[in-house]
Design an enzyme around this catalytic site. Sequence first.
Site, PDB file in Angstrom:
ATOM      1  N   HIS A 513      78.732  18.277  48.679  1.00 50.32           N
ATOM      2  CA  HIS A 513      79.504  18.326  47.402  1.00 50.32           C
ATOM      3  C   HIS A 513      80.682  17.304  46.986  1.00 50.32           C
ATOM      4  O   HIS A 513      81.127  17.059  45.936  1.00 50.32           O
ATOM      5  CB  HIS A 513      80.057  19.777  47.128  1.00 50.32           C
ATOM      6  CG  HIS A 513      80.046  20.452  45.598  1.00 50.32           C
ATOM      7  ND1 HIS A 513      80.398  19.454  44.617  1.00 50.32           N
ATOM      8  CD2 HIS A 513      79.785  21.415  45.318  1.00 50.32           C
ATOM      9  CE1 HIS A 513      80.205  20.253  43.637  1.00 50.32           C
ATOM     10  NE2 HIS A 513      80.122  21.535  43.855  1.00 50.32           N
ATOM     11  N   ASP A 517      77.883  15.968  42.699  1.00 53.42           N
ATOM     12  CA  ASP A 517      78.224  17.174  41.850  1.00 53.42           C
ATOM     13  C   ASP A 517      77.009  17.985  41.733  1.00 53.42           C
ATOM     14  O   ASP A 517      75.989  17.384  41.616  1.00 53.42           O
ATOM     15  CB  ASP A 517      79.053  16.818  40.665  1.00 53.42           C
ATOM     16  CG  ASP A 517      80.490  16.393  40.932  1.00 53.42           C
ATOM     17  OD1 ASP A 517      81.098  16.758  42.116  1.00 53.42           O
ATOM     18  OD2 ASP A 517      80.942  15.566  40.347  1.00 53.42           O
TER      19      ASP A 517
END
Length: 540
Positions: A513, A517
């Site tokens: 992450h 995204d």
Amino acid sequence: MVARVSIAQLRRVHGVLDCERGSIARHFSVAAAKEDAVSSSSVHGEYGKKVGRSSIFLDRQSEKDLHTFKVSSREARGSYSSKRMPIAATGVNSLFSCGQVVSARHFSSGADLPPHEAVGMPSLSPTMTEGNIARWVKKEGDKVSPGEVLCEVETDKATVEMECMEEGYLAKIVCGDGTKEIKVGEIIAITVEEEGDIEKFKDYKASSSAAAPAESKPQSEPVEPKEEKKEVSKAPEPTATKTEESSQSGDRLFSSPVARKLAEDNNVPLSSLKGTGPDGRILKADIEDYLSSAAKGSKKEAAAAPGLGYVDLPNTQIRKVTANRLLQSKQTIPHYYLTVDSRVDKLIKLRSELNPMQDASGGKKISINDLVIKAAALALRKVPACNSSWMNDFIRQYHNVNINVAVQTEHGLFVPVVRDADKKGLATIADEVKQLASRAKDNSLKPEDYEGGTFTVSNLGGPFGIKQFCAIVNPPQSAILAIGSAEKRVIPGAAEGQYEIGSFMSATLSCDHRVIDGAMGAEWLKAFKGYLEDPTTMLL
């Protein structure tokens, strides 16, 4: 000042250097192939200056200028490799404590042993700190030539053939077949130039100081003459005080690069250690002592319950490294997962049409996994942000799309790489994957076969029938694709009340992450699904 000398002159080191403290070292670094390899800025800045093509260094003890001479390794001892690698000779032993000198030629100072060379455990991968001897191809007394395989070394990633670099004779094998956990730089064998010198090394044993890796000493620490040691030992109080202050301050931990790497690989907190180096510097030996004591403690706790039958299976080097890297990945990378089901009827049909052509041309059959690799590579080219790595201060986005393919073998998990998969045809990908998988099962992969990947594909569907799973990101990559099996489902047809059967395959993308995204990962999966459901677009 450039001098060309013969082998006989090189053996008479003190005569060549005209200095009491003489040494010869061979540079193995890439920088050594350059004309002024020894004259690096770090060395000249601390020890001397450069004049023309020669270098002048200041002896710390005598404060006299000493010249550095360059000679060709080809003239000194025959061709070491296809490149000309200069040898530097100087009268200051402390000069060679710099990081560029990886290996040193050992010359006998007494009458007991003739001139010889100590062969150290090489670093055969960027993350390798120790290795195991799988087997010796050459035996004691055998003649060795450049390019011949000397032995097989089990590294942290694969079993790699170690080749001879110079012509001579293998006089002594210090670490025999099956020797484990040999530190990088530790002596594993002795070679000599003359066949008659072999017998003199029959009872040779490497000293503890010679066998210790070079990393255990800080690179900046000079090698002082023996006569000077007494003077240094007269006033140890300032050093001890400084060490205590640095260890108690807690503002900054000093450690060698090798120690930091070893601590990171084994999840050892540096703050819990007390360094034994200068100024409290944490050395590689400190980390090893910590790991050794931890291992002894774990063995005591590993006692089995009474009456429970079991067998302890030793871990291979690759199993240990895989465990450490996966643990590090799960502990330090914020994973999240995206799953999509793709209808693959057209993909299966395309494969059935291509394979007869492959058979006719004598090529390898194309598998579903080969088509998945191609689709993943094209999706990475379409969404390049997913072809990246987290580098702390920045995100590195790669121009090459190199796909690692997970291969399970009896030796452990290997991930050989298909380079530039987005630019290769399906036939080429199919051929490369089968060759790499075969070498992985034979435990004969070379470093170039598995290094440099930017994305990984793991398929447990075809071989094992797993419907869906989540894979662990392979650092420094930021994503891995987990492929499940294809299954038939009943779905609504074109008209009301009609039904048809379609084949669907599950794909789960594990993402870092920090780099990818959620919307970016979804965009990549959308592109990947599009290539699977309409595979003819992969040919455009």
